[in-house]
Motif scaffolding. Structure first.
Motif, PDB file in Angstrom:
ATOM      1  N   ASP A   1       0.828  -1.215   0.000  1.00 27.67           N
ATOM      2  CA  ASP A   1       0.000   0.000   0.000  1.00 27.67           C
ATOM      3  C   ASP A   1       0.854   1.253   0.000  1.00 27.67           C
ATOM      4  O   ASP A   1       0.513   2.264  -0.638  1.00 27.67           O
TER       5      ASP A   1
ATOM      6  N   TYR B   1      -0.872  -5.702  -6.569  1.00 30.31           N
ATOM      7  CA  TYR B   1      -1.766  -4.541  -6.662  1.00 30.31           C
ATOM      8  C   TYR B   1      -1.744  -4.077  -8.112  1.00 30.31           C
ATOM      9  O   TYR B   1      -0.676  -3.840  -8.680  1.00 30.31           O
TER      10      TYR B   1
ATOM     11  N   ASN C   1      -7.391  -1.186  -9.732  1.00 29.41           N
ATOM     12  CA  ASN C   1      -7.229  -0.512  -8.437  1.00 29.41           C
ATOM     13  C   ASN C   1      -7.626  -1.426  -7.282  1.00 29.41           C
ATOM     14  O   ASN C   1      -8.332  -1.038  -6.354  1.00 29.41           O
ATOM     15  N   LYS C   2      -7.176  -2.661  -7.398  1.00 28.05           N
ATOM     16  CA  LYS C   2      -7.461  -3.675  -6.385  1.00 28.05           C
ATOM     17  C   LYS C   2      -6.181  -4.434  -6.059  1.00 28.05           C
ATOM     18  O   LYS C   2      -5.233  -4.444  -6.831  1.00 28.05           O
TER      19      LYS C   2
ATOM     20  N   THR D   1      -9.328  -7.180  -2.439  1.00 28.55           N
ATOM     21  CA  THR D   1      -9.860  -6.023  -1.728  1.00 28.55           C
ATOM     22  C   THR D   1      -9.134  -4.759  -2.171  1.00 28.55           C
ATOM     23  O   THR D   1      -8.310  -4.800  -3.091  1.00 28.55           O
ATOM     24  N   LYS D   2      -9.444  -3.629  -1.540  1.00 32.31           N
ATOM     25  CA  LYS D   2      -8.874  -2.341  -1.974  1.00 32.31           C
ATOM     26  C   LYS D   2      -7.494  -2.066  -1.383  1.00 32.31           C
ATOM     27  O   LYS D   2      -6.686  -1.356  -1.976  1.00 32.31           O
ATOM     28  N   HIS D   3      -7.250  -2.617  -0.187  1.00 22.28           N
ATOM     29  CA  HIS D   3      -5.982  -2.350   0.495  1.00 22.28           C
ATOM     30  C   HIS D   3      -5.267  -3.660   0.792  1.00 22.28           C
ATOM     31  O   HIS D   3      -5.843  -4.576   1.376  1.00 22.28           O
TER      32      HIS D   3
ATOM     33  N   ASP E   1     -16.585  -4.602   0.169  1.00 21.46           N
ATOM     34  CA  ASP E   1     -15.510  -4.491  -0.821  1.00 21.46           C
ATOM     35  C   ASP E   1     -14.445  -5.571  -0.667  1.00 21.46           C
ATOM     36  O   ASP E   1     -13.257  -5.336  -0.909  1.00 21.46           O
TER      37      ASP E   1
END
Length: 337
Positions: A172, A195, A230-231, A273-275, A303
């Motif tokens: 991240d 990512y 963006n995942k 997931t996003k993060h 999400d």
């Protein structure tokens, strides 16, 4: 005089290159590869790798000068002040320990160091050795002071091990470096933590096609694919690091309740997931919960999606992937109900 409304100029689409700027380095015991597709952004690769090295030096256990090692050395004695990055990461780890009811436990250090799977001195410990250390695995005894930015382990012999979440946090942070430096399209791969930033350069607004790791094969071998933009896709499984004793394979992910590696019908778990920090912690926590409870745990999270692979080569997916996951045929895997 009244101001007139002026139309905002259209945002110029980023200029991309067909062959990405790429660098691969061996860091934190794994292969790290970064690919940037924005034209003229090759220098950002060095900035991103500098950030990885900075964080790895502060977080790694058993590394001279590591802040986490300093915290562990002071267990039962006094609190230790750490940098913001390290404090933030430990805070994340403590939070996930609580959310998962200890399925993920940042205080697992006494057990991981005992087995030391993935290192030359790895061994299966005796039951008495495990029994002696298990009482020290207790995330509730990790005390954080946000005002002073200190970490205190209440019992002598305690140790935090952030290996189950560090790569996610660092992934991240790399994405933040890329965005800060104007990168719109990239792939970050920290050995099992992927990512995908922006959209695939192959077509306008197209998703990337991301492979889902086959847990019976070496890293990079896929059993299926999903579209993503963006995942992050984080995979944990028996393919990574393991110890073989008397014909039995012991994976590197430790069960905080038993002091042994997780031992159920799961062979691999991938979290989308996003993060990435979330994906890292969740992949460990769901391994402990097993297929049924792990799927139920994921379905409650916003999400977040997951793919579970069982030892009988069946693939189970969360509801949000029903229309997008594609199983690669010919590998012997079938979809579970």
């Amino acid at each position: 005089m009244a101001a007139c409304n002026q139309a905002k100029p259209a945002t110029k689409a980023p200029e991309l290159v067909k062959t990405p700027y790429q660098d691969t380095q061996f860091l934190m015991g794994t292969v790290v590869t970064l690919r940037i597709y924005d034209k003229g952004k090759q220098p950002v690769l060095e900035k991103a790798f500098d950030r990885i090295k900075e964080l790895a030096d502060a977080i790694t256990v058993n590394q001279k000068g590591s802040q986490v090692d300093a915290v562990n050395a002071a267990a039962g004695k006094h609190a230790v002040k750490v940098d913001k990055d390290v404090f933030d990461l430990i805070t994340y780890a403590k939070s996930y320990s609580e959310q998962s009811n200890g399925s993920f436990d940042l205080a697992i250090g006494p057990i991981t160091s005992l087995w030391h799977i993935g290192f030359a001195d790895a061994k299966k410990p005796t039951q008495s050795e495990i029994d002696a250390r298990l009482p020290l695995v207790h995330y509730q005894d990790v005390t954080l002071n946000a005002a002073k930015r200190t970490v205190y382990l209440q019992k002598k012999g305690m140790a935090i091990d952030l290996g189950g979440i560090a790569k996610g946090y660092i992934t991240d942070q790399v994405v933040k470096v890329l965005k800060k430096n104007g990168v719109t399209t990239a792939i970050v791969d920290l050995g099992g933590n992927i990512y995908v930033l922006g959209h695939s350069p192959k077509a306008k607004d197209a998703d990337w096609t991301v492979g889902i790791q086959d847990p019976k094969q070496t890293r990079g071998s896929s059993l299926g694919t999903i579209p993503a933009s963006n995942k992050t896709i984080v995979t944990s499984g028996i393919y990574e690091r393991y110890l073989k004793v008397d014909g039995k394979i012991y994976m590197h992910l430790m069960n905080p309740k038993t002091g042994y590696p997780f031992d159920n019908n799961l062979m691999g778990v991938s979290i989308i997931t996003k993060h990435s920090v979330d994906g890292d912690a969740l992949s460990t926590a769901t391994f402990d919960k097993g297929l049924k409870d792990g799927l139920a745990f994921i379905e409650k999270r916003k999400d977040t999606e997951a793919i579970f692979i069982t030892k009988d080569k069946k693939v189970y997916i969360s509801s949000g992937l029903k229309k997008t996951f594609k199983l690669i045929t010919g590998l012997g895997y079938t979809m579970g109900n």
